[in-house]
Design a protein around this motif. Structure first.
Motif, mmCIF file in Angstrom:
data_model
loop_
_atom_site.group_PDB
_atom_site.id
_atom_site.type_symbol
_atom_site.label_atom_id
_atom_site.label_comp_id
_atom_site.label_asym_id
_atom_site.label_seq_id
_atom_site.Cartn_x
_atom_site.Cartn_y
_atom_site.Cartn_z
ATOM 1 N N LYS A 166 0.677 -1.013 -0.197
ATOM 2 C CA LYS A 166 -0.287 0.600 -0.028
ATOM 3 C C LYS A 166 0.552 1.326 -0.109
ATOM 4 C CE LYS A 166 -4.697 -1.456 0.893
ATOM 5 N NZ LYS A 166 -4.693 -2.880 1.542
ATOM 6 N N LEU A 175 2.797 2.376 -2.810
ATOM 7 C CA LEU A 175 1.510 2.171 -4.489
ATOM 8 C C LEU A 175 1.125 3.853 -4.155
ATOM 9 C CD1 LEU A 175 -0.617 -1.088 -4.621
ATOM 10 C CD2 LEU A 175 0.807 0.179 -6.511
ATOM 11 N N ASN A 188 -1.141 -6.462 -4.979
ATOM 12 C CA ASN A 188 -2.544 -5.949 -3.885
ATOM 13 C C ASN A 188 -3.165 -6.820 -3.883
ATOM 14 O OD1 ASN A 188 -3.965 -3.878 -1.891
ATOM 15 N ND2 ASN A 188 -4.653 -3.211 -3.393
ATOM 16 N N LYS A 247 -6.253 -11.001 -1.032
ATOM 17 C CA LYS A 247 -7.883 -11.141 -0.067
ATOM 18 C C LYS A 247 -7.818 -12.973 -0.873
ATOM 19 C CE LYS A 247 -10.380 -9.062 -2.851
ATOM 20 N NZ LYS A 247 -10.881 -8.263 -3.307
HETATM 21 C C1 LIG Z 1 -5.795 -2.832 -2.646
HETATM 22 O O1 LIG Z 1 -6.626 -3.798 -2.715
HETATM 23 C C2 LIG Z 1 -7.805 -3.453 -2.314
HETATM 24 C C3 LIG Z 1 -9.040 -4.368 -1.806
HETATM 25 O O2 LIG Z 1 -8.989 -5.176 -3.420
HETATM 26 C C4 LIG Z 1 -8.535 -2.129 -2.895
HETATM 27 O O3 LIG Z 1 -9.007 -1.935 -2.073
HETATM 28 C C5 LIG Z 1 -7.562 -0.707 -3.063
HETATM 29 O O4 LIG Z 1 -8.326 0.248 -3.340
HETATM 30 C C6 LIG Z 1 -6.080 -1.769 -3.330
HETATM 31 N N1 LIG Z 1 -5.052 -0.223 -3.341
HETATM 32 C C7 LIG Z 1 -4.292 0.175 -3.939
HETATM 33 C C8 LIG Z 1 -3.333 1.392 -3.340
HETATM 34 O O5 LIG Z 1 -5.167 0.026 -5.577
#
Ligand SMILES: *[C@@H]1O[C@H](CO)[C@@H](O)[C@H](O)[C@H]1NC(C)=O
Ligand SMILES: C[S@@+](CC[C@H](N)C(=O)[O-])C[C@H]1O[C@@H](n2cnc3c(N)ncnc32)[C@H](O)[C@@H]1O
Ligand SMILES: *[C@@H]1O[C@H](CO)[C@@H](O)[C@H](O)[C@H]1NC(C)=O
Length: 639
Positions: free
Chosen positions: A296, A299, A329, A333
């Motif tokens: 996170k 990103l 990311n 899950k």
């Molecule tokens: C990471 O994945 C989650 C769940 O799939 C999503 O809600 C979130 O926006 C994603 N975060 C980024 C920074 O892409």
């Protein structure tokens, strides 16, 4: 499977040998130049039919030396004169049941593993074939004294990594030990798609000395292994600010993964989790949490330009790198299971696998079983003490998008470990081999962690920026931006292997600052020079070369591995691996002259072989360190 391959290999070998015997009655030295003046020559000493001379004069001159060996006959294999299939089969089976073959010196890897993991039927079966091929090393050794004259394409491919007309011409025209195969074809490593991305580096590196406040540029870094053994020094050249460690990589995968690992280090994730993400096919749930946090955070970096160089000292992500990390990311899950990880990992084994030589040379059964487990499952550390529901498949290894498939065949973390550093600090009786490696990584990562995010009141020692960017002669904007940083040092992994030598120097000069020192390791120098391989020497000196090489290895034991984790006499390896250690010494200087040809004012700090270790993927690695600036006191950089 391996067994069958081995057999067919020998069959080929024998067929060539027999053909050679039948059609070329004389012996067949490859090196048909005069033993004295090195001129091409067709005439040989008529007594032994081995040594070439261009004239009677040269032959006379050499006689005092040559008579010592002339006519001595080595222990010869008796090869049937007919190559009818049935006779051949008989001959091979005779050899196979020879008593010598049952070498009690060889540990029973299969049995040891099946005692600890009796339910792993597939593994055990696989180890059975591994066991046979290790036994057959003995068989190969007998061929060391014999010269097949007709080129075996398989052997040539392995030795030179090509089977081209220019190569055959090179090998069939007069040449001598140390001659360069200048027409060797080079092609860039970079590929359109990251199909088989490297998960981690596959060879050990020099230990790096970073100077406080200076810029280090790491090209083709793959991962952060360079920092594990690095130290920071301070002297009259130092500047009172953090070191800038800036990496440029042509692999999306390597940039994505290493940025996440760096972020885990900055965020002080547990060291074990950092080690798992870096090396292991299987992670704990705990690791997944820390991985998620780091993902996170990465990103949130800004976007790097799609084309054109990034800002070197800004945290930026190329769109392709962002795409992969976003995919990770999303995969958090629904991770795959440990079982799937094992399955996917084992798919990457090829039948030629020689990584088990590492196991065979370990002294403690404990270590043999553990390393076998690691090779077969990719787990590091081994997860035997964890409950299965606490474990998942590595996201970075098994959840990639856009056709990226990391962990190329037979990749093994042990190959990059600096054995002398690790083994000399541990006691075999007390610390298992895998634990010794784990402890090395733990301490090294703690050190890097202290540099990156120091305790309250202390200065940050290093900043790390990792960019996706190919470094090539036509990427001139990038080269200029590197030059502007006036790098103190640049590391090139083994990228020199993928460039024609003049292009490579051109590339380096284009990004060098006033006193930049360049370090690199060459793997492929070996494939560019005649005489680096033991089979290129006269049949009757090869046995001695092999013995001398073996002696060198056993002498190294005291320094590298005082408590004896590995065996250093009767080493279990392909005899070529050992023999080449002697051969490569003979030709090193010729290749050095070739590599620096036309580069006047070059200042060379190091040009030395990486000492032998059982864990290395290849045993002819060459460390190189130099600068284009004569005034730099280079000896203080490269050891
Ligand atoms: C990471 O994945 C989650 C769940 O799939 C999503 O809600 C979130 O926006 C994603 N975060 C980024 C920074 O892409
Ligand atoms: C040189 S490759 C070598 C891999 C391995 N040591 C071998 O030879 O089997 C190591 C890394 O360098 C990167 N690389 C190769 N050429 C590059 C270039 N011109 N610019 C940037 N990275 C490069 C690759 O993406 C790869 O991750
Ligand atoms: C590099 O050397 C040139 C010529 O000696 C000098 O003018 C320049 O300032 C130097 N650059 C750096 C960054 O030291």
């Amino acid at each position: 499977m391996m067994f069958v391959l081995f057999l067919s290999f020998f069959f080929l070998f024998l067929v060539y040998y027999v053909k050679n015997r039948k059609f070329n009655k004389g012996s067949s030295r490859v090196i048909n130049v005069c033993n004295v003046c090195l001129k091409p020559s067709k005439n040989k000493c008529t007594n032994c039919n081995q040594i070439y001379y261009c004239s009677k004069k040269c032959q006379k001159k050499d006689w005092k030396e040559h008579k010592k060996v002339c006519g001595t006959v080595g222990t010869e294999l008796i090869i049937p004169t007919s190559s009818s299939p049935s006779e051949m089969r008989e001959f091979i089976s005779d050899l196979m049941f020879d008593n010598d073959m049952e070498n009690s010196n060889i540990p029973n890897i299969e049995q040891e593993y099946s005692m600890k993991y009796p339910h792993e039927k597939v593994h055990i079966q696989f180890l059975n074939s591994v066991q046979s091929s290790i036994k057959y090393l003995h068989f190969i050794e007998r061929f060391i004294d014999h010269d097949p004259s007709e080129p075996d394409p398989k052997y040539i491919m392995k030795r030179w990594n090509e089977f081209s007309d220019v190569l055959i011409k090179f090998l069939t025209t007069p040449r001598k030990i140390g001659d360069i195969f200048i027409e060797k074809k080079k092609s860039p490593y970079l590929r359109e798609k990251d199909v088989d991305a490297q998960s981690f580096n596959n060879m050990p590196k020099q230990s790096l000395t970073l100077n406080k406040g200076k810029v280090h540029i790491a090209i083709g870094f793959v991962d952060l292994d360079l920092l594990l053994r690095a130290k920071i020094i301070q002297n009259e050249n130092s500047i009172d600010q953090p070191i800038q460690f800036i990496g440029y990589e042509g692999s999306v995968y390597a940039v994505a993964k290493t940025n996440v690992i760096k972020e885990m280090i900055i965020k002080k994730a547990p060291i074990r989790s950092i080690i798992e993400v870096w090396f292991s096919s299987v992670w704990t749930i705990e690791t997944l949490k820390h991985f998620e946090k780091a993902v996170k955070s990465v990103l949130r970096f800004e976007d790097a330009p799609n084309d054109g160089p990034p800002n070197p000292t800004k945290k930026e992500l190329h769109p392709k790198v962002r795409s992969l990390i976003s995919h990770w990311n999303k995969s958090i899950k629904s991770p795959k299971s440990q079982q799937e990880a094992h399955k996917l990992w084992s798919k990457t084994f090829t039948s030629e696998d020689s990584v088990f030589f590492i196991v065979a040379n370990l002294v403690e059964p404990r270590d043999r079983v553990q390393v076998t487990r690691h090779i077969l499952t990719g787990e590091f550390p081994l997860m035997d003490d964890q409950s299965q529901k606490n474990l998942i498949a590595s996201i970075t290894m098994f959840n990639c998008n856009n056709g990226i498939s990391p962990h190329s065949s037979n990749e093994l973390m042990l190959q990059m470990m600096p054995m002398s550093t690790i083994l000399s600090k541990n006691q075999r009786k007390e610390i298992s081999f895998l634990n010794a490696i784990y402890n090395f990584l733990e301490n090294a990562i703690i050190k890097v962690c202290d540099w990156l995010s120091p305790l309250e009141g202390q200065d940050e020692k290093i900043e790390i920026y990792l960019h996706f960017q190919p470094v090539t002669n036509d990427n001139s904007a990038l080269l200029a931006s590197i030059r502007q940083l006036d790098p103190w040092m640049m590391s090139w992994n083994n990228i020199c292997d993928y460039f024609y030598v003049q292009d490579f120097h051109e590339l380096l000069r284009a990004c060098s600052g006033n006193d930049t020192v360049h370090i690199m390791t060459s793997i492929d120098w070996f494939k560019e020079i005649f005489g680096a391989h033991i089979m290129e020497y006269d049949g009757r000196v090869r046995r001695k070369m092999l013995n001398d090489a073996q002696k060198k290895i056993s002498i190294a034991e005291k320094f590298v591995d005082p408590s004896g984790y590995f065996r250093y006499t009767d080493v279990i390896s392909h005899p070529y691996n050992i023999g080449d250690i002697e051969a490569m010494m003979v030709v090193k200087e010729s290749w050095q002259s070739y590599f620096f040809m036309g580069q006047d004012l070059i200042n060379i700090g190091d040009f030395s072989f990486v000492p032998y270790a059982h864990t290395h993927k290849t045993h002819t690695l060459l460390n190189i360190c130099f600068t284009y600036n004569k005034k730099v006191n280079i000896k203080t950089y490269c050891k």
